[in-house]
Scaffold this active site. Structure first.
Site, PDB file in Angstrom:
ATOM      1  N   ASP A  63       0.868  -1.176   0.000  1.00  0.00           N
ATOM      2  CA  ASP A  63       0.000   0.000   0.000  1.00  0.00           C
ATOM      3  C   ASP A  63       0.905   1.225   0.000  1.00  0.00           C
ATOM      4  O   ASP A  63       1.650   1.449   0.964  1.00  0.00           O
ATOM      5  CB  ASP A  63      -0.874  -0.036   1.267  1.00  0.00           C
ATOM      6  CG  ASP A  63      -1.845   1.129   1.345  1.00  0.00           C
ATOM      7  OD1 ASP A  63      -1.604   2.162   0.690  1.00  0.00           O
ATOM      8  OD2 ASP A  63      -2.841   1.005   2.075  1.00  0.00           O
ATOM      9  N   ASN A  90       1.906   5.476 -10.836  1.00  0.00           N
ATOM     10  CA  ASN A  90       0.592   5.400 -11.487  1.00  0.00           C
ATOM     11  C   ASN A  90      -0.557   5.187 -10.488  1.00  0.00           C
ATOM     12  O   ASN A  90      -1.683   5.594 -10.753  1.00  0.00           O
ATOM     13  CB  ASN A  90       0.637   4.255 -12.506  1.00  0.00           C
ATOM     14  CG  ASN A  90      -0.733   3.853 -13.006  1.00  0.00           C
ATOM     15  OD1 ASN A  90      -1.331   4.542 -13.837  1.00  0.00           O
ATOM     16  ND2 ASN A  90      -1.259   2.741 -12.497  1.00  0.00           N
ATOM     17  N   TYR A 156      -8.908  15.426  -6.116  1.00  0.00           N
ATOM     18  CA  TYR A 156      -8.157  14.562  -7.038  1.00  0.00           C
ATOM     19  C   TYR A 156      -7.390  15.426  -8.046  1.00  0.00           C
ATOM     20  O   TYR A 156      -6.190  15.232  -8.265  1.00  0.00           O
ATOM     21  CB  TYR A 156      -9.140  13.631  -7.748  1.00  0.00           C
ATOM     22  CG  TYR A 156      -8.570  12.884  -8.932  1.00  0.00           C
ATOM     23  CD1 TYR A 156      -7.853  11.706  -8.754  1.00  0.00           C
ATOM     24  CD2 TYR A 156      -8.767  13.358 -10.232  1.00  0.00           C
ATOM     25  CE1 TYR A 156      -7.337  11.019  -9.854  1.00  0.00           C
ATOM     26  CE2 TYR A 156      -8.252  12.682 -11.321  1.00  0.00           C
ATOM     27  CZ  TYR A 156      -7.547  11.513 -11.132  1.00  0.00           C
ATOM     28  OH  TYR A 156      -7.036  10.848 -12.218  1.00  0.00           O
ATOM     29  N   GLY A 157      -8.090  16.401  -8.642  1.00  0.00           N
ATOM     30  CA  GLY A 157      -7.446  17.267  -9.633  1.00  0.00           C
ATOM     31  C   GLY A 157      -6.275  18.039  -9.040  1.00  0.00           C
ATOM     32  O   GLY A 157      -5.242  18.216  -9.686  1.00  0.00           O
ATOM     33  N   ALA A 158      -6.442  18.455  -7.797  1.00  0.00           N
ATOM     34  CA  ALA A 158      -5.359  19.201  -7.136  1.00  0.00           C
ATOM     35  C   ALA A 158      -4.138  18.307  -6.938  1.00  0.00           C
ATOM     36  O   ALA A 158      -2.995  18.748  -7.118  1.00  0.00           O
ATOM     37  CB  ALA A 158      -5.840  19.739  -5.792  1.00  0.00           C
ATOM     38  N   LYS A 160      -3.278  15.872  -8.859  1.00  0.00           N
ATOM     39  CA  LYS A 160      -2.672  15.634 -10.176  1.00  0.00           C
ATOM     40  C   LYS A 160      -1.954  16.888 -10.680  1.00  0.00           C
ATOM     41  O   LYS A 160      -0.892  16.786 -11.309  1.00  0.00           O
ATOM     42  CB  LYS A 160      -3.743  15.178 -11.170  1.00  0.00           C
ATOM     43  CG  LYS A 160      -4.339  13.810 -10.830  1.00  0.00           C
ATOM     44  CD  LYS A 160      -3.275  12.737 -10.824  1.00  0.00           C
ATOM     45  CE  LYS A 160      -3.837  11.341 -10.711  1.00  0.00           C
ATOM     46  NZ  LYS A 160      -2.797  10.309 -10.792  1.00  0.00           N
ATOM     47  N   ILE A 189     -10.302   7.485 -20.107  1.00  0.00           N
ATOM     48  CA  ILE A 189      -9.849   6.143 -20.464  1.00  0.00           C
ATOM     49  C   ILE A 189     -10.764   5.139 -19.760  1.00  0.00           C
ATOM     50  O   ILE A 189     -10.969   5.228 -18.541  1.00  0.00           O
ATOM     51  CB  ILE A 189      -8.384   5.921 -19.993  1.00  0.00           C
ATOM     52  CG1 ILE A 189      -7.466   7.076 -20.453  1.00  0.00           C
ATOM     53  CG2 ILE A 189      -7.873   4.563 -20.476  1.00  0.00           C
ATOM     54  CD1 ILE A 189      -7.333   7.269 -21.938  1.00  0.00           C
TER      55      ILE A 189
HETATM   56  N1  NAP Z   1      -9.073   6.188 -16.354  1.00  0.00           N
HETATM   57  C1  NAP Z   1      -9.079   7.480 -16.605  1.00  0.00           C
HETATM   58  O1  NAP Z   1      -9.989   7.996 -17.263  1.00  0.00           O
HETATM   59  C2  NAP Z   1      -7.977   8.361 -16.078  1.00  0.00           C
HETATM   60  C3  NAP Z   1      -7.974   9.699 -16.443  1.00  0.00           C
HETATM   61  C4  NAP Z   1      -6.965  10.526 -16.008  1.00  0.00           C
HETATM   62  C5  NAP Z   1      -5.962  10.019 -15.200  1.00  0.00           C
HETATM   63  N2  NAP Z   1      -5.975   8.707 -14.828  1.00  0.00           N
HETATM   64  C6  NAP Z   1      -4.881   8.246 -13.978  1.00  0.00           C
HETATM   65  O2  NAP Z   1      -4.327   7.078 -14.515  1.00  0.00           O
HETATM   66  C7  NAP Z   1      -3.823   6.239 -13.469  1.00  0.00           C
HETATM   67  C8  NAP Z   1      -4.413   4.859 -13.585  1.00  0.00           C
HETATM   68  O3  NAP Z   1      -5.815   4.981 -13.520  1.00  0.00           O
HETATM   69  P1  NAP Z   1      -6.792   3.810 -13.940  1.00  0.00           P
HETATM   70  O4  NAP Z   1      -7.900   4.428 -14.676  1.00  0.00           O
HETATM   71  O5  NAP Z   1      -6.044   2.687 -14.524  1.00  0.00           O
HETATM   72  O6  NAP Z   1      -7.390   3.466 -12.512  1.00  0.00           O
HETATM   73  P2  NAP Z   1      -7.402   2.131 -11.655  1.00  0.00           P
HETATM   74  O7  NAP Z   1      -7.681   0.992 -12.537  1.00  0.00           O
HETATM   75  O8  NAP Z   1      -8.295   2.386 -10.501  1.00  0.00           O
HETATM   76  O9  NAP Z   1      -5.888   2.045 -11.183  1.00  0.00           O
HETATM   77  C9  NAP Z   1      -5.404   2.549  -9.987  1.00  0.00           C
HETATM   78  C10 NAP Z   1      -4.539   1.485  -9.382  1.00  0.00           C
HETATM   79  O10 NAP Z   1      -3.926   2.023  -8.216  1.00  0.00           O
HETATM   80  C11 NAP Z   1      -3.915   1.026  -7.214  1.00  0.00           C
HETATM   81  N3  NAP Z   1      -3.917   1.678  -5.920  1.00  0.00           N
HETATM   82  C12 NAP Z   1      -4.849   2.525  -5.417  1.00  0.00           C
HETATM   83  N4  NAP Z   1      -4.510   2.879  -4.190  1.00  0.00           N
HETATM   84  C13 NAP Z   1      -3.338   2.259  -3.903  1.00  0.00           C
HETATM   85  C14 NAP Z   1      -2.492   2.227  -2.775  1.00  0.00           C
HETATM   86  N5  NAP Z   1      -2.789   2.919  -1.666  1.00  0.00           N
HETATM   87  N6  NAP Z   1      -1.359   1.480  -2.824  1.00  0.00           N
HETATM   88  C15 NAP Z   1      -1.051   0.766  -3.929  1.00  0.00           C
HETATM   89  N7  NAP Z   1      -1.817   0.765  -5.031  1.00  0.00           N
HETATM   90  C16 NAP Z   1      -2.951   1.490  -5.014  1.00  0.00           C
HETATM   91  C17 NAP Z   1      -5.207   0.228  -7.439  1.00  0.00           C
HETATM   92  O11 NAP Z   1      -5.064  -1.112  -6.978  1.00  0.00           O
HETATM   93  P3  NAP Z   1      -5.538  -1.587  -5.509  1.00  0.00           P
HETATM   94  O12 NAP Z   1      -6.842  -0.905  -5.254  1.00  0.00           O
HETATM   95  O13 NAP Z   1      -5.622  -3.070  -5.625  1.00  0.00           O
HETATM   96  O14 NAP Z   1      -4.455  -1.157  -4.574  1.00  0.00           O
HETATM   97  C18 NAP Z   1      -5.315   0.248  -8.952  1.00  0.00           C
HETATM   98  O15 NAP Z   1      -4.699  -0.890  -9.520  1.00  0.00           O
HETATM   99  C19 NAP Z   1      -4.172   6.941 -12.170  1.00  0.00           C
HETATM  100  O16 NAP Z   1      -3.068   7.708 -11.742  1.00  0.00           O
HETATM  101  C20 NAP Z   1      -5.313   7.849 -12.584  1.00  0.00           C
HETATM  102  O17 NAP Z   1      -5.434   8.957 -11.732  1.00  0.00           O
HETATM  103  C21 NAP Z   1      -6.955   7.863 -15.250  1.00  0.00           C
END
Ligand code: NAP
Length: 255
Positions: A63, A90, A156-158, A160, A189
């Site tokens: 974590d 990520n 969240y935006g802040a 990022k 995405i």
């Molecule tokens: N999807 C979009 O539209 C979008 C848009 C803009 C930016 N992003 C950014 O892209 C990145 C990936 O997003 P995604 O869409 O692929 O989301 P996601 O599938 O929810 O991926 C986030 C990952 O982070 C892990 N995570 C969360 N909290 C954690 C912690 N405390 N320790 C370790 N791992 C942790 C989660 O796994 P566990 O819960 O199992 O730990 C999950 O695998 C993120 O930085 C997100 O902000 C995504």
């Protein structure tokens, strides 16, 4: 071990949040080019699923909010991958709420996961990254770029927007160590992230459909489309890309 400027050199890579979505796609894309990848997350089953059929991918349950995580992650990379050439920050979490609706725990979770985690992990990784003349990739968000706002998702935006600032600043601070720092700003995405952030499947589907109307490319992106760019930014061909945030959003942020 070769150097990071050698195209054929395979690297030791850490991807936080590698059990799902963009992190999974990036981890698999790294492994497909021959890199050894440590995927980090809290849920073992999803990490295992990422690693299925990819012998170069190794899961690590950790974590990133835990103070012990940076040491555990970097030690695992050194021990099992033989070094650390690429760190992809990520892992992130998002909670939808406007200012009236935010609560202390959700603010802490977002700040600690999205911001404090990358800071302390990158700091712990510095020595290994310097040895490798490596690359850090910070995953931000196109919704938080420049002068944009992110109504209903300000905390969240802040985090990022702050991560983008770290990208720029670390690039300057670490350049003389041979470490590059770049950001990537994904647009919309389809990773199911909205559901994990508390939306119903129907509401998330409706949100994607509604947002699609505003995306010049006319569609939502796939996780592989971001994962591939994460890998490209770490390649020798990108060695002059430093301190910048690359947007992959189908043009959404320029509308
Ligand atoms: N999807 C979009 O539209 C979008 C848009 C803009 C930016 N992003 C950014 O892209 C990145 C990936 O997003 P995604 O869409 O692929 O989301 P996601 O599938 O929810 O991926 C986030 C990952 O982070 C892990 N995570 C969360 N909290 C954690 C912690 N405390 N320790 C370790 N791992 C942790 C989660 O796994 P566990 O819960 O199992 O730990 C999950 O695998 C993120 O930085 C997100 O902000 C995504």
């Amino acid at each position: 071990m070769g150097t990071s400027s050698d195209r054929t050199h395979t690297r030791a890579v850490v991807v936080t949040g590698g059990g799902t979505g963009i992190g999974r796609a990036a981890a698999r894309a790294f492994a497909e080019r021959g890199d050894r990848v440590l995927v980090v997350g809290r849920s073992e089953p999803t990490l295992m699923e990422t690693a299925v059929a990819h012998p170069l991918i190794l899961p690590l349950v950790a974590d990133v909010r835990e103070p012990s995580a940076p040491e555990a992650i970097v030690s695992a990379a050194l021990e099992h991958l033989g070094g650390l050439d690429v760190l992809v920050n990520n892992a992130a979490t998002a909670s939808f709420a406007d200012l009236r609706g935010v609560d202390h725990e959700s603010v802490r979770a977002q700040v600690e996961t999205n911001l404090v985690g990358p800071i302390l992990l990158t700091q712990k990784a510095l020595k290994a990254l310097e040895t490798a003349r490596g690359v850090v990739v910070n995953v931000g968000s196109a919704g938080a770029l420049g002068l944009r706002s992110l109504a209903g998702n300000a905390v969240y935006g802040a985090t990022k927007a702050a991560l983008d600032h770290l990208t720029r600043t670390w690039a300057v601070e670490l350049a003389d160590k041979g470490i590059r720092v770049v950001g990537i700003a994904p647009g919309l995405i389809d990773t199911g992230v909205g559901v994990r952030a508390g939306m119903t499947r129907e509401a998330y589907g409706g949100f994607l459909a509604e947002m699609t109307k505003r995306i010049p490319s006319g569609r939502v992106g796939g996780p592989e489309e971001v994962g591939d760019w994460i890998v490209r930014l770490t390649e020798p061909e990108a060695s002059y890309v430093n301190g910048t945030v690359v947007t992959v959003d189908g043009g959404l942020s320029v509308t």
